[in-house]
Design an enzyme around this catalytic site. Sequence first.
Site, PDB file in Angstrom:
ATOM      1  N   HIS A 146      -3.205   1.542   3.176  1.00 56.07           N
ATOM      2  CA  HIS A 146      -2.762   0.405   3.979  1.00 56.07           C
ATOM      3  C   HIS A 146      -3.892  -0.078   4.885  1.00 56.07           C
ATOM      4  CE1 HIS A 146       1.371  -0.270   2.949  1.00 56.07           C
ATOM      5  NE2 HIS A 146       1.776   0.951   3.265  1.00 56.07           N
ATOM      6  N   HIS A 158      -1.503   6.983   0.435  1.00 53.57           N
ATOM      7  CA  HIS A 158      -0.749   5.732   0.566  1.00 53.57           C
ATOM      8  C   HIS A 158      -1.004   5.102   1.932  1.00 53.57           C
ATOM      9  CE1 HIS A 158       2.971   3.183   0.022  1.00 53.57           C
ATOM     10  NE2 HIS A 158       2.899   3.201   1.350  1.00 53.57           N
ATOM     11  N   GLU A 159      -0.864   5.890   2.996  1.00 48.39           N
ATOM     12  CA  GLU A 159      -1.018   5.331   4.348  1.00 48.39           C
ATOM     13  C   GLU A 159      -2.467   4.914   4.616  1.00 48.39           C
ATOM     14  OE1 GLU A 159       1.549   4.483   5.655  1.00 48.39           O
ATOM     15  OE2 GLU A 159       2.989   5.785   4.661  1.00 48.39           O
ATOM     16  N   ASP A 176      13.293  -6.171   0.485  1.00 50.89           N
ATOM     17  CA  ASP A 176      12.382  -5.224   1.134  1.00 50.89           C
ATOM     18  C   ASP A 176      11.115  -5.051   0.308  1.00 50.89           C
ATOM     19  OD1 ASP A 176      11.261  -2.419   1.679  1.00 50.89           O
ATOM     20  OD2 ASP A 176      12.792  -2.581   3.252  1.00 50.89           O
ATOM     21  N   TYR A 212       2.668  -8.461   5.317  1.00 46.64           N
ATOM     22  CA  TYR A 212       3.768  -7.556   4.973  1.00 46.64           C
ATOM     23  C   TYR A 212       5.101  -8.298   4.935  1.00 46.64           C
ATOM     24  CZ  TYR A 212       4.911  -2.530   4.620  1.00 46.64           C
ATOM     25  OH  TYR A 212       5.270  -1.268   4.197  1.00 46.64           O
ATOM     26  N   GLU A 231       2.421  -3.026  -0.493  1.00 43.92           N
ATOM     27  CA  GLU A 231       3.010  -1.705  -0.728  1.00 43.92           C
ATOM     28  C   GLU A 231       2.554  -1.130  -2.071  1.00 43.92           C
ATOM     29  OE1 GLU A 231       5.155   0.877   0.398  1.00 43.92           O
ATOM     30  OE2 GLU A 231       4.264   0.044   2.197  1.00 43.92           O
ATOM     31  N   HIS A 263       9.222  -2.582  -0.087  1.00 46.78           N
ATOM     32  CA  HIS A 263       9.142  -1.322  -0.830  1.00 46.78           C
ATOM     33  C   HIS A 263       9.799  -1.439  -2.201  1.00 46.78           C
ATOM     34  CE1 HIS A 263       8.600  -0.080   3.374  1.00 46.78           C
ATOM     35  NE2 HIS A 263       7.858   0.888   2.883  1.00 46.78           N
TER      36      HIS A 263
END
Length: 551
Positions: A361, A357-358, A444, A372, A381, A446
Amino acid sequence: MKMSLLSAAILPVLALVALPAFAGEARPATPAAKAAAAARAQALLDGAGTGRVHRAVGDEFSAQIQSVIIDDDGTEHVRFNRVWSNGLPVIGGDFVVHARGGELVGISQTLDTARRPAGTRAAFGRSYAVNAARGAFGLRVQGTPSARQVVYARGGIEPVLAHEVVLRGMRSDQTPTEMHYIVSAQDGRLLDKWDAIHVARPGRDKNTCATGTPASGTGHGITVGTVSVDTADCGSNYQLKDLVRGGGSTNNMGMRTAGMGTVFADADNVWGNGTVSSSQSAGAEAHYGIATTWDYFLDEHGRLGIADDGVGAVARVHYGRNYVNAFWSDACFCMTFGDGDNGVNYYPLTVLDVAAHEMTHGVTSRTANLIYSGESGGLNEATSDIFAAMVEYYANNASDPGDYLIGEEFIVGNPGNLALRYMFKPSLDGRSYDCYVSGMGSDDVHYTSGVANHFFYLLAEGAVVPAGFGAGTADDLSPADLVCNGNTALTGIGREKAGKIWYRALTVYMTSSTNYAQARTATIQAATDLYGNTSAEANAVAAAWSAVGVN
């Protein structure tokens, strides 16, 4: 970011009629081939008369090349950032020129107005903008704030002269923050804001081996089991430095929150013991996850590393004290992982899908660069969740089988149905959106990512309840619970095809301000390129978006 060669008007964003089907996928291209494609795209921008590409903020702009993708059939996709004639960057003005044989075949962009900013002189200056940003920040500012004038052109508003202010600080949970605030230079309003630190969930010292030879070690990870890890033989010791994948390293932060830490070193090239009692266990797990993600993007999409330039990144582990999160930072080109609470309730956040996931990004930042904030932030995300799931399936690791749950492995004693996010039914987390709702972009990122996660699951798998969540379980879901429009007959096209479609849409058609409606168009175009205009795959993309309320 596109337009027909003979028209002086902007086409609708990603209008399919403007973009004929392209053959096949992108192929690895040499630097010389990319440079030639970039020169041809620049020539199209600089051409005169009817061959001139329309400039969206008037003709007073220049374009800076960001990246180049070349398809198997020779179609070239060159991504540009737009700069106003006085040198101001245009936020939301990025675009992609699609060309074949030196002829323009389309442009992808989200800026669809030819108007220039109404005012060219700032009524509210830098000091005002910095103070306004400080008031919104609410934290102690670390270092000196930075500010620059820009043209702000996101979200369908008229382009406006503005200040971009960047403030850095530390949140109460030890997460660093790099907030970007857009303050109008005309009326002083706060127009937009986003954080350049991309975390796994909502907030709640360098290499010492200058040279070395590739070596293969054994890692005993906490959740991934015993795995092979590529290391560097430095003569007197081994280090968690991956010379096979661009020299990226895994560093030990030693519970600090500043600096880059120290690269892990070991005498026998055996790393960790599979528990949190050894600091190397989390290091080996992160190192494995980053390598696996690199291999996925290379094998499935022909991408050579995060920036597609063969350069590895740094993974920082043991960040902070009892830090239950992970994040990506463009500033250090690095991924950072906390220890959870050292195995009481949460293992270190180095689990495979969080690592993927990271790292994703980073891929997003070097392609569409989805800002973002708003719907583009939710798509950012979701992109990380989508490829996190795909990497987990790609790894085929018996200790962490593939699924559409995000972060379930770092929860100690997980009964099997707890996760950060649930791609097949996002609302199971109590906050995420299953279906598109107008105005949800203010929530948000997320949580708004749920709509794209949900779309991807339905595209790949169809309206099928995953094992462990059907009748007789605690969640007791039915196919009708997985769709927003009652289409329980929805069938999937498989993970591999769905992943290729999303990757192509991300790298070729999406831009920094792409919203959900435009993502639908981008993915349909990507499916058309890969599988044909009337293909079952293109039809499935449209049906899956409709099933989550994006029509």
